[in-house]
Design a protein around this motif. Sequence first.
Motif, PDB file in Angstrom:
ATOM      1  N   GLU A  83      -9.245   4.683   3.126  1.00  0.00           N
ATOM      2  CA  GLU A  83     -10.488   4.944   3.858  1.00  0.00           C
ATOM      3  C   GLU A  83     -11.703   4.777   2.942  1.00  0.00           C
ATOM      4  O   GLU A  83     -12.747   4.267   3.368  1.00  0.00           O
ATOM      5  CB  GLU A  83     -10.442   6.343   4.462  1.00  0.00           C
ATOM      6  N   ALA A  84     -11.561   5.201   1.681  1.00  0.00           N
ATOM      7  CA  ALA A  84     -12.656   5.042   0.724  1.00  0.00           C
ATOM      8  C   ALA A  84     -12.917   3.558   0.455  1.00  0.00           C
ATOM      9  O   ALA A  84     -14.074   3.123   0.339  1.00  0.00           O
ATOM     10  CB  ALA A  84     -12.327   5.771  -0.570  1.00  0.00           C
ATOM     11  N   THR A 111     -16.404   1.675   1.147  1.00  0.00           N
ATOM     12  CA  THR A 111     -17.091   1.009   0.035  1.00  0.00           C
ATOM     13  C   THR A 111     -17.406  -0.442   0.354  1.00  0.00           C
ATOM     14  O   THR A 111     -18.491  -0.956   0.031  1.00  0.00           O
ATOM     15  CB  THR A 111     -16.225   1.080  -1.237  1.00  0.00           C
ATOM     16  N   HIS A 112     -16.472  -1.130   1.036  1.00  0.00           N
ATOM     17  CA  HIS A 112     -16.635  -2.553   1.325  1.00  0.00           C
ATOM     18  C   HIS A 112     -17.195  -2.820   2.717  1.00  0.00           C
ATOM     19  O   HIS A 112     -17.325  -3.977   3.117  1.00  0.00           O
ATOM     20  CB  HIS A 112     -15.295  -3.277   1.157  1.00  0.00           C
ATOM     21  N   GLY A 113     -17.535  -1.764   3.440  1.00  0.00           N
ATOM     22  CA  GLY A 113     -18.141  -1.925   4.760  1.00  0.00           C
ATOM     23  C   GLY A 113     -17.271  -2.685   5.744  1.00  0.00           C
ATOM     24  O   GLY A 113     -17.762  -3.511   6.521  1.00  0.00           O
ATOM     25  N   LEU A 114     -15.973  -2.413   5.742  1.00  0.00           N
ATOM     26  CA  LEU A 114     -15.045  -3.139   6.607  1.00  0.00           C
ATOM     27  C   LEU A 114     -14.973  -2.512   7.991  1.00  0.00           C
ATOM     28  O   LEU A 114     -15.016  -1.286   8.140  1.00  0.00           O
ATOM     29  CB  LEU A 114     -13.648  -3.150   5.980  1.00  0.00           C
ATOM     30  N   LEU A 130       0.810  -1.217   0.000  1.00  0.00           N
ATOM     31  CA  LEU A 130       0.000   0.000   0.000  1.00  0.00           C
ATOM     32  C   LEU A 130       0.849   1.275   0.000  1.00  0.00           C
ATOM     33  O   LEU A 130       0.314   2.370   0.156  1.00  0.00           O
ATOM     34  CB  LEU A 130      -0.918   0.023   1.234  1.00  0.00           C
ATOM     35  N   LEU A 131       2.164   1.138  -0.189  1.00  0.00           N
ATOM     36  CA  LEU A 131       3.060   2.282  -0.007  1.00  0.00           C
ATOM     37  C   LEU A 131       2.776   3.417  -0.986  1.00  0.00           C
ATOM     38  O   LEU A 131       3.046   4.569  -0.688  1.00  0.00           O
ATOM     39  CB  LEU A 131       4.519   1.822  -0.147  1.00  0.00           C
ATOM     40  N   GLY A 132       2.223   3.108  -2.126  1.00  0.00           N
ATOM     41  CA  GLY A 132       1.902   4.156  -3.077  1.00  0.00           C
ATOM     42  C   GLY A 132       0.471   4.652  -2.997  1.00  0.00           C
ATOM     43  O   GLY A 132       0.052   5.493  -3.801  1.00  0.00           O
ATOM     44  N   MET A 133      -0.286   4.169  -2.005  1.00  0.00           N
ATOM     45  CA  MET A 133      -1.702   4.511  -1.909  1.00  0.00           C
ATOM     46  C   MET A 133      -1.951   5.517  -0.777  1.00  0.00           C
ATOM     47  O   MET A 133      -1.609   5.251   0.376  1.00  0.00           O
ATOM     48  CB  MET A 133      -2.531   3.242  -1.661  1.00  0.00           C
TER      49      MET A 133
END
Length: 287
Positions: free
Chosen positions: A136-137, A141-144, A127-130
Amino acid sequence: MLVTAGHHQLILCHLNHGLRGRESGQDAVFIRRLARRYELPCEIAKADVAGMAKAQRISLEMAGRNARYDFLQRMAVKHEAARIYLAHHADDQAETILANLCRGTGIGGLKGMLAETSGGPVLCRPLLGMPRQEIEAYIETHGLDYREDSSNVSPAHRRNRLRHEVLPLLNQVYQREVAPLIVRLGRQAARDDGCLWEQAMEFVSAAGAIESDGSLRAGQELRSLHPAVLSRVLHHWLGYVLGLPGMDAVIMDAVLSMLHPGGPAKINLPENRHLRRKAGRMWVEGA
Protein backbone atom coordinates in the motif's frame (compact mmCIF):
# COMPACT_ATOMS: atom_id res chain seq x y z
CA MET A 1 6.61 -3.35 -10.15
CA LEU A 2 7.35 -6.00 -12.80
CA VAL A 3 7.62 -3.40 -15.55
CA THR A 4 9.90 -1.26 -13.37
CA ALA A 5 12.05 -4.35 -12.78
CA GLY A 6 12.50 -4.72 -16.53
CA HIS A 7 9.82 -7.30 -17.38
CA HIS A 8 8.27 -5.97 -20.59
CA GLN A 9 7.03 -9.17 -22.25
CA LEU A 10 3.98 -9.48 -20.01
CA ILE A 11 0.39 -10.49 -20.73
CA LEU A 12 -2.18 -9.15 -18.26
CA CYS A 13 -4.76 -11.82 -17.43
CA HIS A 14 -8.07 -11.25 -15.66
CA LEU A 15 -10.90 -13.67 -14.96
CA ASN A 16 -14.33 -12.21 -14.22
CA HIS A 17 -16.02 -14.50 -11.67
CA GLY A 18 -19.42 -12.99 -12.42
CA LEU A 19 -20.23 -12.63 -8.72
CA ARG A 20 -20.43 -8.86 -8.22
CA GLY A 21 -22.54 -7.67 -11.14
CA ARG A 22 -21.56 -4.30 -12.54
CA GLU A 23 -18.55 -4.07 -10.23
CA SER A 24 -17.04 -7.18 -11.85
CA GLY A 25 -17.42 -5.61 -15.27
CA GLN A 26 -15.72 -2.43 -14.07
CA ASP A 27 -12.75 -4.52 -12.90
CA ALA A 28 -12.35 -5.84 -16.44
CA VAL A 29 -12.51 -2.31 -17.84
CA PHE A 30 -9.81 -1.23 -15.39
CA ILE A 31 -7.54 -4.07 -16.57
CA ARG A 32 -8.02 -3.14 -20.22
CA ARG A 33 -7.08 0.47 -19.49
CA LEU A 34 -4.06 -0.67 -17.51
CA ALA A 35 -2.93 -2.82 -20.44
CA ARG A 36 -3.26 0.12 -22.85
CA ARG A 37 -1.29 2.38 -20.50
CA TYR A 38 1.64 -0.02 -20.41
CA GLU A 39 1.18 -1.13 -24.02
CA LEU A 40 0.78 -4.76 -23.02
CA PRO A 41 -1.49 -7.48 -24.42
CA CYS A 42 -4.47 -8.42 -22.28
CA GLU A 43 -6.56 -11.57 -21.85
CA ILE A 44 -9.97 -11.29 -20.17
CA ALA A 45 -12.48 -14.09 -19.72
CA LYS A 46 -15.59 -14.77 -17.66
CA ALA A 47 -16.54 -17.86 -15.66
CA ASP A 48 -19.75 -18.91 -13.93
CA VAL A 49 -18.08 -19.53 -10.58
CA ALA A 50 -21.38 -19.77 -8.69
CA GLY A 51 -22.58 -22.43 -11.12
CA MET A 52 -19.30 -24.31 -10.81
CA ALA A 53 -19.49 -24.24 -7.01
CA LYS A 54 -23.03 -25.61 -7.06
CA ALA A 55 -22.32 -28.30 -9.64
CA GLN A 56 -19.14 -29.49 -7.92
CA ARG A 57 -20.51 -29.01 -4.38
CA ILE A 58 -17.57 -26.90 -3.31
CA SER A 59 -17.26 -23.43 -1.80
CA LEU A 60 -17.30 -20.27 -3.91
CA GLU A 61 -13.73 -19.63 -2.80
CA MET A 62 -12.54 -23.04 -4.01
CA ALA A 63 -14.49 -22.79 -7.28
CA GLY A 64 -13.05 -19.32 -7.93
CA ARG A 65 -9.53 -20.51 -7.20
CA ASN A 66 -9.88 -23.52 -9.50
CA ALA A 67 -11.30 -21.35 -12.29
CA ARG A 68 -8.52 -18.77 -11.96
CA TYR A 69 -5.68 -21.27 -12.03
CA ASP A 70 -7.21 -23.14 -14.96
CA PHE A 71 -7.57 -19.86 -16.88
CA LEU A 72 -4.00 -18.78 -16.12
CA GLN A 73 -2.59 -22.14 -17.17
CA ARG A 74 -4.51 -22.01 -20.44
CA MET A 75 -3.28 -18.49 -21.15
CA ALA A 76 0.30 -19.52 -20.39
CA VAL A 77 0.04 -22.35 -22.91
CA LYS A 78 -1.60 -20.08 -25.48
CA HIS A 79 1.17 -17.47 -25.23
CA GLU A 80 3.98 -20.00 -24.61
CA ALA A 81 4.74 -18.27 -21.31
CA ALA A 82 7.16 -20.01 -18.95
CA ARG A 83 6.08 -18.10 -15.83
CA ILE A 84 2.83 -16.96 -14.24
CA TYR A 85 3.13 -14.09 -11.75
CA LEU A 86 0.65 -13.94 -8.88
CA ALA A 87 0.24 -11.11 -6.37
CA HIS A 88 -0.07 -13.06 -3.10
CA HIS A 89 1.67 -11.23 -0.27
CA ALA A 90 2.84 -12.00 3.27
CA ASP A 91 -0.55 -11.35 4.85
CA ASP A 92 -2.15 -13.80 2.38
CA GLN A 93 0.50 -16.33 3.37
CA ALA A 94 -0.24 -15.93 7.09
CA GLU A 95 -3.98 -16.40 6.45
CA THR A 96 -3.32 -19.50 4.34
CA ILE A 97 -1.09 -21.12 6.98
CA LEU A 98 -3.54 -20.31 9.77
CA ALA A 99 -6.45 -21.69 7.75
CA ASN A 100 -4.52 -24.88 6.97
CA LEU A 101 -3.65 -25.27 10.66
CA CYS A 102 -7.30 -25.00 11.66
CA ARG A 103 -8.21 -27.65 9.06
CA GLY A 104 -5.84 -30.11 10.71
CA THR A 105 -2.92 -29.94 8.32
CA GLY A 106 0.46 -31.56 8.80
CA ILE A 107 3.83 -29.95 8.22
CA GLY A 108 3.17 -29.88 4.46
CA GLY A 109 0.22 -27.51 4.89
CA LEU A 110 2.19 -25.32 7.29
CA LYS A 111 4.40 -24.39 4.33
CA GLY A 112 1.57 -22.31 2.95
CA MET A 113 2.03 -21.10 -0.61
CA LEU A 114 5.35 -21.56 -2.36
CA ALA A 115 7.26 -18.60 -3.78
CA GLU A 116 7.81 -20.70 -6.90
CA THR A 117 6.45 -24.01 -8.14
CA SER A 118 7.98 -26.38 -10.65
CA GLY A 119 6.48 -28.36 -13.50
CA GLY A 120 4.79 -26.68 -16.45
CA PRO A 121 4.53 -22.89 -16.36
CA VAL A 122 6.19 -21.83 -13.10
CA LEU A 123 3.87 -20.10 -10.62
CA CYS A 124 5.80 -17.15 -9.14
CA ARG A 125 4.78 -15.12 -6.11
CA PRO A 126 7.40 -12.35 -5.91
CA LEU A 127 5.48 -10.43 -3.23
CA LEU A 128 5.05 -13.39 -0.85
CA GLY A 129 7.49 -11.97 1.67
CA MET A 130 6.10 -8.43 1.51
CA PRO A 131 3.40 -7.27 3.97
CA ARG A 132 0.29 -5.65 2.54
CA GLN A 133 1.21 -2.43 4.38
CA GLU A 134 4.42 -2.12 2.31
CA ILE A 135 2.50 -2.71 -0.92
CA GLU A 136 0.00 0.00 0.00
CA ALA A 137 2.90 2.36 0.76
CA TYR A 138 4.43 1.57 -2.66
CA ILE A 139 1.10 2.29 -4.35
CA GLU A 140 0.77 5.63 -2.55
CA THR A 141 4.38 6.65 -3.21
CA HIS A 142 4.05 5.97 -6.95
CA GLY A 143 0.50 7.29 -7.29
CA LEU A 144 -0.83 4.04 -8.75
CA ASP A 145 -4.51 3.40 -9.44
CA TYR A 146 -6.04 0.23 -8.09
CA ARG A 147 -9.39 -1.40 -7.36
CA GLU A 148 -10.49 -3.08 -4.15
CA ASP A 149 -12.64 -6.21 -4.39
CA SER A 150 -15.67 -5.47 -2.20
CA SER A 151 -16.10 -9.18 -1.40
CA ASN A 152 -12.82 -9.02 0.54
CA VAL A 153 -14.71 -7.52 3.49
CA SER A 154 -17.72 -9.87 3.40
CA PRO A 155 -18.03 -11.97 6.59
CA ALA A 156 -19.61 -14.70 4.46
CA HIS A 157 -16.12 -15.87 3.48
CA ARG A 158 -14.16 -17.69 6.18
CA ARG A 159 -10.87 -16.26 4.96
CA ASN A 160 -12.17 -12.73 5.47
CA ARG A 161 -13.00 -13.52 9.07
CA LEU A 162 -9.43 -14.72 9.58
CA ARG A 163 -8.21 -11.44 8.09
CA HIS A 164 -10.54 -9.02 9.84
CA GLU A 165 -11.33 -10.81 13.10
CA VAL A 166 -8.91 -13.60 14.03
CA LEU A 167 -5.54 -12.05 13.15
CA PRO A 168 -6.38 -8.66 14.75
CA LEU A 169 -7.50 -10.51 17.90
CA LEU A 170 -4.24 -12.47 18.00
CA ASN A 171 -2.32 -9.21 17.56
CA GLN A 172 -4.24 -7.78 20.51
CA VAL A 173 -3.74 -10.83 22.72
CA TYR A 174 -0.01 -11.07 22.08
CA GLN A 175 0.49 -7.31 21.69
CA ARG A 176 2.49 -7.71 18.51
CA GLU A 177 2.02 -8.44 14.80
CA VAL A 178 1.68 -12.21 14.58
CA ALA A 179 1.52 -12.49 10.78
CA PRO A 180 5.33 -12.26 10.35
CA LEU A 181 5.76 -15.02 12.94
CA ILE A 182 3.29 -17.25 11.10
CA VAL A 183 5.08 -16.58 7.81
CA ARG A 184 8.40 -17.47 9.47
CA LEU A 185 6.87 -20.75 10.62
CA GLY A 186 5.90 -21.39 7.00
CA ARG A 187 9.49 -20.93 5.83
CA GLN A 188 10.77 -23.28 8.54
CA ALA A 189 8.12 -25.87 7.70
CA ALA A 190 9.04 -25.68 4.00
CA ARG A 191 12.70 -26.22 4.87
CA ASP A 192 12.06 -29.20 7.13
CA ASP A 193 9.43 -30.78 4.88
CA GLY A 194 11.80 -30.50 1.93
CA CYS A 195 14.53 -32.30 3.89
CA LEU A 196 12.18 -35.16 4.84
CA TRP A 197 10.92 -35.55 1.28
CA GLU A 198 14.50 -35.62 0.02
CA GLN A 199 15.30 -38.49 2.39
CA ALA A 200 12.12 -40.32 1.34
CA MET A 201 12.96 -40.03 -2.35
CA GLU A 202 16.54 -41.18 -1.73
CA PHE A 203 15.17 -44.30 -0.03
CA VAL A 204 12.71 -45.02 -2.84
CA SER A 205 15.48 -44.66 -5.42
CA ALA A 206 18.24 -46.52 -3.56
CA ALA A 207 16.16 -49.36 -2.12
CA GLY A 208 14.10 -50.06 -5.23
CA ALA A 209 11.14 -50.15 -2.88
CA ILE A 210 8.46 -49.98 -5.58
CA GLU A 211 8.11 -53.10 -7.72
CA SER A 212 7.38 -53.07 -11.45
CA ASP A 213 3.81 -54.26 -10.75
CA GLY A 214 3.19 -51.23 -8.51
CA SER A 215 3.43 -53.08 -5.20
CA LEU A 216 5.66 -51.88 -2.35
CA ARG A 217 8.32 -53.88 -0.55
CA ALA A 218 7.32 -53.78 3.11
CA GLY A 219 10.25 -55.51 4.74
CA GLN A 220 12.42 -54.49 7.66
CA GLU A 221 14.27 -51.86 5.61
CA LEU A 222 11.03 -49.95 5.09
CA ARG A 223 9.78 -50.50 8.64
CA SER A 224 13.03 -49.18 10.12
CA LEU A 225 12.59 -45.75 8.55
CA HIS A 226 11.77 -42.83 10.83
CA PRO A 227 7.96 -42.37 10.78
CA ALA A 228 8.35 -38.88 9.28
CA VAL A 229 10.27 -40.32 6.32
CA LEU A 230 8.18 -43.49 6.14
CA SER A 231 4.93 -41.54 5.86
CA ARG A 232 6.33 -39.66 2.86
CA VAL A 233 7.47 -42.86 1.16
CA LEU A 234 3.96 -44.25 1.57
CA HIS A 235 2.35 -41.00 0.42
CA HIS A 236 4.60 -40.91 -2.66
CA TRP A 237 3.73 -44.50 -3.49
CA LEU A 238 -0.03 -44.20 -3.02
CA GLY A 239 -0.64 -40.61 -4.06
CA TYR A 240 1.90 -40.02 -6.82
CA VAL A 241 2.93 -43.43 -8.22
CA LEU A 242 -0.51 -45.07 -8.00
CA GLY A 243 -2.42 -41.77 -8.28
CA LEU A 244 -4.93 -42.58 -5.54
CA PRO A 245 -7.13 -39.68 -4.36
CA GLY A 246 -7.94 -38.63 -0.81
CA MET A 247 -4.70 -39.66 0.87
CA ASP A 248 -5.35 -37.49 3.93
CA ALA A 249 -3.82 -37.70 7.41
CA VAL A 250 -6.45 -40.14 8.73
CA ILE A 251 -5.83 -42.60 5.91
CA MET A 252 -2.07 -42.24 6.13
CA ASP A 253 -2.18 -42.99 9.87
CA ALA A 254 -4.12 -46.17 9.06
CA VAL A 255 -1.56 -47.10 6.39
CA LEU A 256 1.29 -46.58 8.86
CA SER A 257 -0.49 -48.82 11.39
CA MET A 258 -0.20 -51.73 8.94
CA LEU A 259 3.58 -51.70 9.45
CA HIS A 260 3.37 -51.81 13.24
CA PRO A 261 3.82 -55.18 15.00
CA GLY A 262 0.42 -56.84 14.97
CA GLY A 263 -0.97 -54.19 12.61
CA PRO A 264 -3.89 -54.94 10.27
CA ALA A 265 -3.26 -56.79 7.03
CA LYS A 266 -6.01 -54.89 5.18
CA ILE A 267 -7.54 -51.40 5.32
CA ASN A 268 -10.14 -49.63 3.23
CA LEU A 269 -9.19 -46.80 0.89
CA PRO A 270 -11.41 -44.24 -0.93
CA GLU A 271 -13.37 -45.25 -4.04
CA ASN A 272 -13.90 -48.86 -2.90
CA ARG A 273 -10.22 -49.76 -2.94
CA HIS A 274 -8.32 -51.81 -0.36
CA LEU A 275 -4.71 -51.82 0.76
CA ARG A 276 -3.33 -55.25 1.63
CA ARG A 277 -0.11 -56.46 3.27
CA LYS A 278 1.24 -60.00 3.05
CA ALA A 279 4.63 -61.69 2.89
CA GLY A 280 6.61 -58.44 2.97
CA ARG A 281 4.61 -56.71 0.24
CA MET A 282 1.82 -54.11 0.15
CA TRP A 283 -0.51 -53.64 -2.77
CA VAL A 284 -3.80 -51.97 -3.70
CA GLU A 285 -6.77 -53.83 -5.11
CA GLY A 286 -10.30 -52.96 -6.13
CA ALA A 287 -12.02 -50.33 -8.32
